[in-house]
Design an enzyme around this catalytic site. Structure first.
Site, short mmCIF file in Angstrom:
data_model
loop_
_atom_site.label_atom_id
_atom_site.label_comp_id
_atom_site.label_asym_id
_atom_site.label_seq_id
_atom_site.Cartn_x
_atom_site.Cartn_y
_atom_site.Cartn_z
N SER A 143 0.86 -1.18 0.00
CA SER A 143 0.00 0.00 0.00
C SER A 143 0.89 1.23 0.00
O SER A 143 2.12 1.13 0.04
CB SER A 143 -0.90 0.01 1.24
OG SER A 143 -0.10 0.12 2.41
N LYS A 144 0.27 2.42 -0.02
CA LYS A 144 1.07 3.65 -0.07
C LYS A 144 2.00 3.78 1.14
O LYS A 144 3.11 4.30 1.02
CB LYS A 144 0.15 4.87 -0.16
CG LYS A 144 -0.44 5.04 -1.55
CD LYS A 144 -1.21 6.33 -1.68
CE LYS A 144 -1.75 6.47 -3.11
NZ LYS A 144 -2.51 7.72 -3.27
N ARG A 145 1.55 3.28 2.29
CA ARG A 145 2.42 3.41 3.47
C ARG A 145 3.64 2.51 3.35
O ARG A 145 4.66 2.75 4.00
CB ARG A 145 1.64 3.08 4.75
CG ARG A 145 1.25 1.63 4.90
CD ARG A 145 0.34 1.40 6.11
NE ARG A 145 -0.19 0.05 6.15
CZ ARG A 145 0.41 -0.96 6.73
NH1 ARG A 145 1.58 -0.78 7.31
NH2 ARG A 145 -0.14 -2.15 6.75
#
Length: 475
Positions: A242-244
């Site tokens: 994911s983006k994190r």
């Protein structure tokens, strides 16, 4: 004699070039280079609502920054729709496809019935063998591929091994929508055939499409390309990326200060290996890259490992290479345009080059390099970080005031004479060297961290160094 290898990277332009796509492009590029073949770029832009020109440019720019070139012009899948329709017509003519007049209501009913019976929701083939005379008025049909119902479809995948799908589990997929637009699985097969693609290297999430596409190849009498479905990339915690975790556009990594050569090395090691080698050049990766070196397990993206690897590449890079990479990044980051303007002033780029040996030893990214080299071009009086200000306030200014005459008397402004002068001053005043060097660093750079302080004096030059010291001694 076997035909030369042709690979392809075929992204959908609905956003940036993400890290998974970048690795897929890299694997295709490495394999084509390794075998002396070529890699093609096809933009799968048939989703007209979501496909955008900025996204196409972002994909091309991301590939270019990574150093992954492609053969010839990029091909637009949408521009080839007439050719796709032509193949649909050929399949209809050969009795390998048919018109289906099911209404949305019938399809919903079909789906609900299958689910109620605990079966996967699939088309039941009700128009498969019905004559055209049964066609209802006013219903625009779709065209469905007449998939084999018996036996099985086998994919000898270069990564996943032998994949066998019973044909009874595959229904008759739509290859032409009722509005006349071809569907993805049909378009991909036609394009790969027409472009001479010999090897399809893509994410394992496309494995479910492989059997359907193989059936279309066989129905058309075309050779099925070699397939290699590579595992997905997960975050360091094993969860879907994911983006994190780092599911960002490739250009975001440029803006975070990573070198493209470090990114190539890092991405290559996500699911591919060559013995125990962790750090290797792009030339070595090309020499070593084979499909059997790709593992089945999902790779784990780890920012800490990427940063450490990037630090290695920064230390190994020539000073000129780092200056160019920094200039390439600066237009896109906070404070970058101002620094770029400063670098255009006479003598400043040479000053940065002179300071680079000391700067690059401490920086893991170009952003860190940007911040740590900012003191070279900072206007006077220098802005001080809190720790540097505290150091000067705590007796440091008095030390600088006493040191100034000693430095003003140095005629040869170079590292050795400057170091000798500072050491002699410290000894004469019964001070440890650090008690002089630290306030000196604070006064010259505005920080408590910098390259070796005598290098800083030499790089800044006599006039700038003495000016900064006078500013702080009298503050």
């Amino acid at each position: 004699m076997s035909s030369p290898v042709v690979t392809r990277f075929a992204p959908s332009p609905t956003g940036f070039l993400h890290i998974g796509g970048a690795r897929t492009a890299l694997f295709n590029w490495l394999y084509s280079r390794h075998t002396g073949g070529k890699m093609l770029l096809r933009i799968e832009d048939t989703d007209r609502e979501r496909s955008t020109e900025p996204a196409i440019e972002a994909i091309k720019n991301g590939l270019t920054w990574l150093g992954l070139d492609w053969h010839g012009e990029a091909v637009s899948q949408y521009s080839r729709a007439d050719r796709h329709r032509e193949v649909v017509h050929d399949l209809l003519k050969a009795g390998k496809a048919y018109h289906c007049y099911c209404t949305p209501e019938e399809l919903t009913e079909m789906r609900e019935k299958a689910m109620a019976e605990g079966k996967p929701p699939r088309y039941d083939g009700r128009w498969r063998d019905r004559p055209a005379s049964d066609a209802p008025d006013g219903v625009a049909p779709v065209v469905r591929f007449k998939a084999p119902q018996d036996g099985e479809t086998v994919i000898e995948d270069q990564v996943q091994g032998t994949v066998t799908i019973p044909n009874k589990d595959l229904d008759d997929l739509i290859i032409l929508r009722s509005d006349g637009n071809p569907t993805y699985n049909l378009s991909v097969v036609v394009d790969d055939h027409d472009m001479g693609v010999t090897h399809i290297i893509r994410g394992v999430d496309h494995l479910t499409n492989a059997a359907r596409q193989a059936q279309i190849y066989i129905s058309m009498g075309w050779d099925v390309p070699v397939m290699a479905h590579i595992p997905l990339i997960h975050g360091p915690d094993g969860a879907k990326l994911s983006k994190r975790h780092g599911a960002l556009g490739v250009e975001a990594y440029r803006d975070m200060g990573y070198l493209p050569e470090a990114m190539r090395n890092y991405l290559a090691r996500l699911s591919w290996s060559h013995g125990d080698d962790e750090i290797f050049s792009t030339e070595q990766a090309i020499e070593w890259f084979e499909l059997d070196g790709i593992g089945k397990s999902a790779a784990r993206f780890d920012f800490a490992k990427l940063e450490n690897l990037n630090g290695h590449y920064m230390r190994e890079a020539s000073d000129a290479r780092l200056v160019e990479a920094l200039k390439e990044m600066l237009p896109h980051v906070d404070g970058g345009p101002e620094m770029l303007e400063a670098l255009r002033q006479p003598g400043n780029e040479a000053k940065l080059m002179a300071a680079m040996p000391g700067l690059k030893e401490r920086a893991k990214t170009l952003v860190e390099l940007q911040h740590s080299s900012g003191f070279l071009f900072a206007p006077r009086p220098l802005a001080l970080e809190d720790k540097a200000k505290a150091l000067l306030d705590d007796g440091g200014r008095e030390v600088m005031a006493k040191l100034l005459p000693e430095l003003e008397s140095v005629s040869d402004w170079a590292v050795e004479p400057l170091e000798a002068a500072v050491r002699a001053f410290a000894e004469a005043n019964e001070l440890k060297l650090g008690k002089v060097a630290q306030p000196l660093r604070a006064a010259l750079t505005g920080s408590t961290q910098s390259p070796p302080i005598f290098d800083v004096l030499a790089v800044l030059g006599r006039d700038e160094s003495l000016g900064r010291l006078r500013d702080q001694a009298s503050a």
